[in-house]
Design an enzyme around this catalytic site. Structure first.
Site, PDB file in Angstrom:
ATOM      1  CG  HIS A  31      -1.685  -1.173   1.538  1.00 18.19           C
ATOM      2  ND1 HIS A  31      -2.867  -1.442   0.905  1.00 18.19           N
ATOM      3  CD2 HIS A  31      -1.482  -2.207   2.410  1.00 18.19           C
ATOM      4  CE1 HIS A  31      -3.380  -2.569   1.375  1.00 18.19           C
ATOM      5  NE2 HIS A  31      -2.559  -3.052   2.293  1.00 18.19           N
TER       6      HIS A  31
HETATM    7  C1  BDR Z   1      -2.789   0.647   5.517  1.00 16.52           C
HETATM    8  O1  BDR Z   1      -2.932   0.114   6.823  1.00 16.52           O
HETATM    9  C2  BDR Z   1      -1.694  -0.295   7.326  1.00 16.52           C
HETATM   10  O2  BDR Z   1      -1.834  -1.519   7.948  1.00 16.52           O
HETATM   11  C3  BDR Z   1      -0.730  -0.302   6.158  1.00 16.52           C
HETATM   12  O3  BDR Z   1       0.565   0.054   6.589  1.00 16.52           O
HETATM   13  C4  BDR Z   1      -1.308   0.753   5.244  1.00 16.52           C
HETATM   14  O4  BDR Z   1      -0.871   2.054   5.585  1.00 16.52           O
HETATM   15  C5  BDR Z   1      -3.536  -0.234   4.541  1.00 16.52           C
HETATM   16  O5  BDR Z   1      -4.884  -0.281   4.882  1.00 16.52           O
END
Ligand code: BDR
Ligand code: CA
Length: 313
Positions: A242
Protein backbone atom coordinates in the site's frame (compact mmCIF):
# COMPACT_ATOMS: atom_id res chain seq x y z
CA UNK A 1 16.15 20.55 -6.72
CA UNK A 2 14.71 17.57 -4.84
CA UNK A 3 11.18 17.94 -3.56
CA UNK A 4 10.98 18.40 0.23
CA UNK A 5 8.83 15.85 2.03
CA UNK A 6 7.89 14.86 5.56
CA UNK A 7 6.90 11.20 5.97
CA UNK A 8 4.23 10.56 8.59
CA UNK A 9 4.07 6.85 9.28
CA UNK A 10 3.32 3.81 11.48
CA UNK A 11 5.89 1.27 10.22
CA UNK A 12 4.58 -1.39 9.27
CA UNK A 13 6.34 -3.50 6.58
CA UNK A 14 4.75 -1.58 3.71
CA UNK A 15 5.53 1.75 5.41
CA UNK A 16 9.13 0.54 5.73
CA UNK A 17 9.38 -0.12 2.00
CA UNK A 18 7.93 3.35 1.36
CA UNK A 19 10.59 4.94 3.60
CA UNK A 20 13.31 2.93 1.85
CA UNK A 21 12.02 4.02 -1.57
CA UNK A 22 12.15 7.67 -0.49
CA UNK A 23 15.63 7.35 1.02
CA UNK A 24 16.81 5.60 -2.15
CA UNK A 25 15.69 8.55 -4.28
CA UNK A 26 17.79 11.53 -3.09
CA UNK A 27 17.87 13.18 -6.53
CA UNK A 28 14.09 13.63 -6.43
CA UNK A 29 13.19 13.64 -2.72
CA UNK A 30 14.64 15.45 0.28
CA UNK A 31 13.29 13.74 3.41
CA UNK A 32 13.16 16.57 5.99
CA UNK A 33 12.05 14.19 8.73
CA UNK A 34 10.05 11.10 9.57
CA UNK A 35 7.23 11.36 12.12
CA UNK A 36 5.73 8.31 13.80
CA UNK A 37 2.05 8.06 14.64
CA UNK A 38 0.07 5.46 16.58
CA UNK A 39 -1.52 3.00 14.17
CA UNK A 40 -0.35 -0.47 13.17
CA UNK A 41 1.06 -0.75 16.69
CA UNK A 42 1.54 1.76 19.53
CA UNK A 43 3.47 5.01 19.04
CA UNK A 44 6.62 3.99 20.90
CA UNK A 45 7.09 0.83 18.87
CA UNK A 46 6.28 2.58 15.58
CA UNK A 47 8.91 5.22 16.35
CA UNK A 48 11.50 2.53 17.11
CA UNK A 49 10.58 0.78 13.88
CA UNK A 50 11.11 4.01 11.94
CA UNK A 51 14.60 4.33 13.46
CA UNK A 52 15.38 0.71 12.54
CA UNK A 53 14.33 1.28 8.93
CA UNK A 54 16.44 4.43 8.64
CA UNK A 55 19.47 2.53 9.98
CA UNK A 56 18.80 -0.37 7.64
CA UNK A 57 18.94 2.03 4.69
CA UNK A 58 22.42 3.24 5.66
CA UNK A 59 21.38 6.84 4.89
CA UNK A 60 22.75 9.21 7.55
CA UNK A 61 21.19 12.33 9.01
CA UNK A 62 17.48 11.41 8.72
CA UNK A 63 15.68 12.71 11.80
CA UNK A 64 12.88 10.69 13.39
CA UNK A 65 10.19 12.16 15.66
CA UNK A 66 7.39 10.67 17.74
CA UNK A 67 3.98 12.28 17.25
CA UNK A 68 0.51 11.47 18.58
CA UNK A 69 -0.10 8.57 20.93
CA UNK A 70 -3.77 8.11 20.15
CA UNK A 71 -6.44 9.24 17.70
CA UNK A 72 -8.13 12.62 18.21
CA UNK A 73 -11.29 11.24 19.77
CA UNK A 74 -11.28 7.47 19.57
CA UNK A 75 -9.56 4.64 21.37
CA UNK A 76 -6.61 3.40 19.36
CA UNK A 77 -7.23 0.34 17.17
CA UNK A 78 -4.05 -1.50 16.13
CA UNK A 79 -3.22 -4.18 13.55
CA UNK A 80 -0.76 -6.65 15.09
CA UNK A 81 -2.79 -9.34 13.35
CA UNK A 82 -1.40 -8.03 10.06
CA UNK A 83 2.05 -6.69 10.92
CA UNK A 84 3.07 -8.95 13.82
CA UNK A 85 3.72 -8.15 17.47
CA UNK A 86 6.54 -5.69 16.73
CA UNK A 87 4.63 -4.06 13.88
CA UNK A 88 7.61 -4.94 11.69
CA UNK A 89 7.91 -8.71 12.03
CA UNK A 90 9.98 -10.63 9.50
CA UNK A 91 13.61 -9.50 9.49
CA UNK A 92 15.74 -9.49 12.62
CA UNK A 93 16.71 -5.81 12.57
CA UNK A 94 19.23 -4.60 15.19
CA UNK A 95 18.18 -2.24 17.96
CA UNK A 96 18.66 1.27 16.56
CA UNK A 97 21.66 3.32 17.69
CA UNK A 98 20.08 6.56 16.54
CA UNK A 99 17.91 8.34 19.10
CA UNK A 100 14.52 9.90 18.54
CA UNK A 101 14.49 13.70 18.35
CA UNK A 102 13.13 15.25 21.54
CA UNK A 103 10.70 17.62 19.81
CA UNK A 104 7.12 16.36 19.48
CA UNK A 105 6.36 15.23 15.92
CA UNK A 106 3.35 17.53 15.55
CA UNK A 107 5.49 20.54 16.52
CA UNK A 108 8.17 19.43 14.06
CA UNK A 109 5.56 19.47 11.28
CA UNK A 110 4.36 22.92 12.36
CA UNK A 111 7.86 24.43 12.70
CA UNK A 112 9.02 22.99 9.40
CA UNK A 113 6.06 24.38 7.50
CA UNK A 114 6.55 27.81 9.09
CA UNK A 115 10.29 27.81 8.36
CA UNK A 116 10.36 26.54 4.78
CA UNK A 117 9.14 28.75 1.93
CA UNK A 118 5.40 28.57 1.33
CA UNK A 119 4.19 25.56 -0.72
CA UNK A 120 7.54 23.81 -0.86
CA UNK A 121 6.85 20.99 1.60
CA UNK A 122 4.77 17.90 0.76
CA UNK A 123 3.30 15.76 3.53
CA UNK A 124 3.33 12.02 2.84
CA UNK A 125 0.89 10.22 5.14
CA UNK A 126 1.23 6.45 5.45
CA UNK A 127 -0.80 5.88 8.62
CA UNK A 128 -3.78 7.35 10.48
CA UNK A 129 -3.99 11.11 9.88
CA UNK A 130 -3.79 12.11 13.56
CA UNK A 131 -0.53 14.09 13.38
CA UNK A 132 -1.61 16.07 10.33
CA UNK A 133 -5.04 16.77 11.80
CA UNK A 134 -3.52 17.86 15.11
CA UNK A 135 -0.99 20.12 13.38
CA UNK A 136 -3.74 21.79 11.32
CA UNK A 137 -5.90 22.34 14.42
CA UNK A 138 -3.02 23.62 16.55
CA UNK A 139 -1.54 25.89 13.88
CA UNK A 140 -4.08 26.77 11.15
CA UNK A 141 -1.55 29.23 9.68
CA UNK A 142 0.44 26.28 8.28
CA UNK A 143 -2.46 24.92 6.22
CA UNK A 144 -2.03 27.23 3.19
CA UNK A 145 1.73 26.68 3.36
CA UNK A 146 1.52 22.95 2.51
CA UNK A 147 2.38 22.15 -1.11
CA UNK A 148 0.41 18.91 -1.23
CA UNK A 149 -0.65 15.94 0.87
CA UNK A 150 -0.18 12.50 -0.67
CA UNK A 151 -1.80 9.90 1.53
CA UNK A 152 -2.55 6.20 1.59
CA UNK A 153 -6.06 5.52 2.80
CA UNK A 154 -9.65 4.80 1.94
CA UNK A 155 -11.18 3.04 -1.01
CA UNK A 156 -14.25 2.91 -3.19
CA UNK A 157 -14.26 0.14 -5.77
CA UNK A 158 -12.35 -2.30 -3.51
CA UNK A 159 -14.45 -1.56 -0.41
CA UNK A 160 -12.80 -1.54 3.02
CA UNK A 161 -10.16 -3.79 4.61
CA UNK A 162 -11.03 -3.13 8.27
CA UNK A 163 -14.81 -2.97 7.97
CA UNK A 164 -16.81 -3.54 4.78
CA UNK A 165 -16.77 0.24 4.31
CA UNK A 166 -13.52 1.47 5.82
CA UNK A 167 -9.81 1.16 5.19
CA UNK A 168 -7.54 0.94 8.27
CA UNK A 169 -5.80 4.36 8.20
CA UNK A 170 -9.05 6.30 7.90
CA UNK A 171 -10.95 3.96 10.24
CA UNK A 172 -8.48 4.50 13.09
CA UNK A 173 -8.90 8.29 13.17
CA UNK A 174 -11.83 9.47 11.05
CA UNK A 175 -12.01 12.83 12.83
CA UNK A 176 -8.40 13.62 11.90
CA UNK A 177 -9.11 12.49 8.34
CA UNK A 178 -12.12 14.81 8.29
CA UNK A 179 -9.91 17.77 9.28
CA UNK A 180 -7.39 16.90 6.58
CA UNK A 181 -9.91 16.30 3.78
CA UNK A 182 -11.65 19.60 4.62
CA UNK A 183 -8.42 21.58 4.92
CA UNK A 184 -8.31 22.87 1.35
CA UNK A 185 -4.76 21.55 0.86
CA UNK A 186 -4.37 19.75 -2.50
CA UNK A 187 -4.67 16.03 -1.72
CA UNK A 188 -3.67 13.01 -3.75
CA UNK A 189 -5.27 9.88 -2.34
CA UNK A 190 -3.84 6.41 -2.89
CA UNK A 191 -6.74 4.11 -1.97
CA UNK A 192 -7.06 0.34 -1.78
CA UNK A 193 -8.30 0.57 -5.38
CA UNK A 194 -4.65 1.10 -6.35
CA UNK A 195 -2.71 -0.71 -3.65
CA UNK A 196 -4.63 -3.98 -3.92
CA UNK A 197 -3.03 -4.48 -7.31
CA UNK A 198 0.57 -3.93 -6.19
CA UNK A 199 1.20 -7.47 -5.03
CA UNK A 200 4.54 -8.66 -3.72
CA UNK A 201 4.34 -12.14 -5.24
CA UNK A 202 7.00 -14.87 -4.80
CA UNK A 203 8.96 -13.82 -7.89
CA UNK A 204 9.13 -10.19 -6.73
CA UNK A 205 10.12 -11.20 -3.20
CA UNK A 206 12.96 -13.22 -4.72
CA UNK A 207 14.11 -10.22 -6.75
CA UNK A 208 14.35 -8.16 -3.55
CA UNK A 209 16.29 -10.95 -1.84
CA UNK A 210 18.86 -11.08 -4.64
CA UNK A 211 19.37 -7.33 -5.08
CA UNK A 212 22.79 -7.82 -3.48
CA UNK A 213 22.38 -5.67 -0.36
CA UNK A 214 21.05 -6.08 3.19
CA UNK A 215 18.10 -3.79 2.41
CA UNK A 216 16.97 -6.19 -0.30
CA UNK A 217 17.23 -9.22 2.01
CA UNK A 218 15.36 -7.46 4.83
CA UNK A 219 12.68 -6.29 2.39
CA UNK A 220 12.17 -9.87 1.18
CA UNK A 221 11.82 -11.01 4.79
CA UNK A 222 9.35 -8.24 5.57
CA UNK A 223 7.20 -9.04 2.56
CA UNK A 224 7.24 -12.76 3.31
CA UNK A 225 5.83 -12.07 6.75
CA UNK A 226 3.39 -9.38 5.62
CA UNK A 227 1.91 -11.34 2.72
CA UNK A 228 0.87 -14.31 4.87
CA UNK A 229 -2.08 -12.40 6.24
CA UNK A 230 -3.35 -11.08 2.92
CA UNK A 231 -2.78 -14.36 1.09
CA UNK A 232 -4.87 -16.15 3.70
CA UNK A 233 -7.53 -13.43 3.80
CA UNK A 234 -7.98 -12.77 0.09
CA UNK A 235 -6.38 -15.81 -1.53
CA UNK A 236 -4.04 -13.51 -3.47
CA UNK A 237 -0.60 -14.19 -4.84
CA UNK A 238 1.33 -11.86 -2.49
CA UNK A 239 0.51 -9.01 -0.11
CA UNK A 240 -0.38 -5.51 -1.33
CA UNK A 241 2.32 -2.84 -0.97
CA UNK A 242 0.00 0.00 0.00
CA UNK A 243 2.23 2.76 1.34
CA UNK A 244 5.10 2.69 -1.20
CA UNK A 245 2.54 3.85 -3.80
CA UNK A 246 2.59 7.27 -2.11
CA UNK A 247 6.31 7.70 -2.73
CA UNK A 248 6.13 6.07 -6.17
CA UNK A 249 3.48 8.61 -7.15
CA UNK A 250 5.84 11.46 -6.25
CA UNK A 251 8.67 9.87 -8.22
CA UNK A 252 6.69 8.71 -11.27
CA UNK A 253 3.13 10.06 -11.35
CA UNK A 254 2.76 8.62 -14.85
CA UNK A 255 2.52 5.16 -13.26
CA UNK A 256 -0.92 6.06 -11.89
CA UNK A 257 -4.29 7.13 -13.27
CA UNK A 258 -7.04 8.98 -11.43
CA UNK A 259 -9.36 11.96 -11.48
CA UNK A 260 -10.32 14.96 -9.38
CA UNK A 261 -13.35 14.25 -7.26
CA UNK A 262 -14.95 15.18 -3.96
CA UNK A 263 -14.15 12.93 -1.03
CA UNK A 264 -15.72 13.28 2.42
CA UNK A 265 -15.23 11.17 5.52
CA UNK A 266 -17.98 9.38 7.42
CA UNK A 267 -17.53 10.13 11.12
CA UNK A 268 -21.05 9.52 12.47
CA UNK A 269 -22.39 6.15 11.48
CA UNK A 270 -21.37 3.09 13.49
CA UNK A 271 -21.90 0.98 10.41
CA UNK A 272 -19.70 2.94 7.99
CA UNK A 273 -17.40 4.93 10.28
CA UNK A 274 -14.15 5.84 8.50
CA UNK A 275 -15.52 5.35 5.00
CA UNK A 276 -14.16 7.64 2.31
CA UNK A 277 -17.30 8.75 0.50
CA UNK A 278 -16.03 9.28 -3.04
CA UNK A 279 -18.24 11.24 -5.43
CA UNK A 280 -16.81 9.45 -8.46
CA UNK A 281 -19.58 10.58 -10.84
CA UNK A 282 -19.86 14.13 -9.51
CA UNK A 283 -23.45 13.68 -8.40
CA UNK A 284 -23.24 16.06 -5.43
CA UNK A 285 -21.70 19.14 -6.97
CA UNK A 286 -19.42 19.35 -3.92
CA UNK A 287 -16.03 20.92 -4.44
CA UNK A 288 -13.40 18.57 -5.93
CA UNK A 289 -10.88 18.32 -3.12
CA UNK A 290 -8.95 15.17 -4.04
CA UNK A 291 -6.90 13.74 -6.89
CA UNK A 292 -8.22 10.20 -6.43
CA UNK A 293 -5.97 7.51 -7.91
CA UNK A 294 -7.92 4.67 -9.44
CA UNK A 295 -5.29 2.37 -10.90
CA UNK A 296 -1.56 1.91 -11.34
CA UNK A 297 1.08 0.08 -13.35
CA UNK A 298 2.33 -2.67 -11.05
CA UNK A 299 5.26 -3.73 -13.25
CA UNK A 300 6.55 -0.16 -13.43
CA UNK A 301 6.00 0.25 -9.69
CA UNK A 302 8.05 -2.83 -8.78
CA UNK A 303 10.79 -1.93 -11.28
CA UNK A 304 11.09 1.43 -9.53
CA UNK A 305 11.32 -0.29 -6.14
CA UNK A 306 14.01 -2.73 -7.32
CA UNK A 307 16.03 0.09 -8.88
CA UNK A 308 15.93 2.43 -5.87
CA UNK A 309 16.26 -0.11 -3.05
CA UNK A 310 19.33 -1.53 -4.79
CA UNK A 311 21.12 1.79 -4.17
CA UNK A 312 20.83 1.45 -0.36
CA UNK A 313 23.10 -0.34 2.11
C1 BDR B 1 -2.79 0.65 5.52
O1 BDR B 1 -2.93 0.11 6.82
C2 BDR B 1 -1.69 -0.30 7.33
O2 BDR B 1 -1.83 -1.52 7.95
C3 BDR B 1 -0.73 -0.30 6.16
O3 BDR B 1 0.57 0.05 6.59
C4 BDR B 1 -1.31 0.75 5.24
O4 BDR B 1 -0.87 2.05 5.59
C5 BDR B 1 -3.54 -0.23 4.54
O5 BDR B 1 -4.88 -0.28 4.88
CA1 CA C 1 0.96 2.38 7.15
Amino acid sequence: MPRKIIIDTDPGQDDAVAILLALGSPAELDVLGIVAVAGNVGLKQNAQNALKVVELSGVAGVKVYAGSERPMRRTLVTAEYVHGKSGLDGPDLPEPRQQLETQHGVDFIIDTLRREPEKTVTLCALGPLTNLGMAFVKAPDIVPRVQEIVLMGGGLFEGGNTTPAAEFNIYVDPEAADVVFHSGVPITQVPLDVSHFMLGNAERVERFRTLGNRTGVATAEMLEFFERFDEAKYGWDGGPLHDPCVIAYLLKPELFQGKHVNVTIETQSDLTRGMTVVDWWGVTGRVKNVNYLRSGNDTGFFDLLFERLATLA
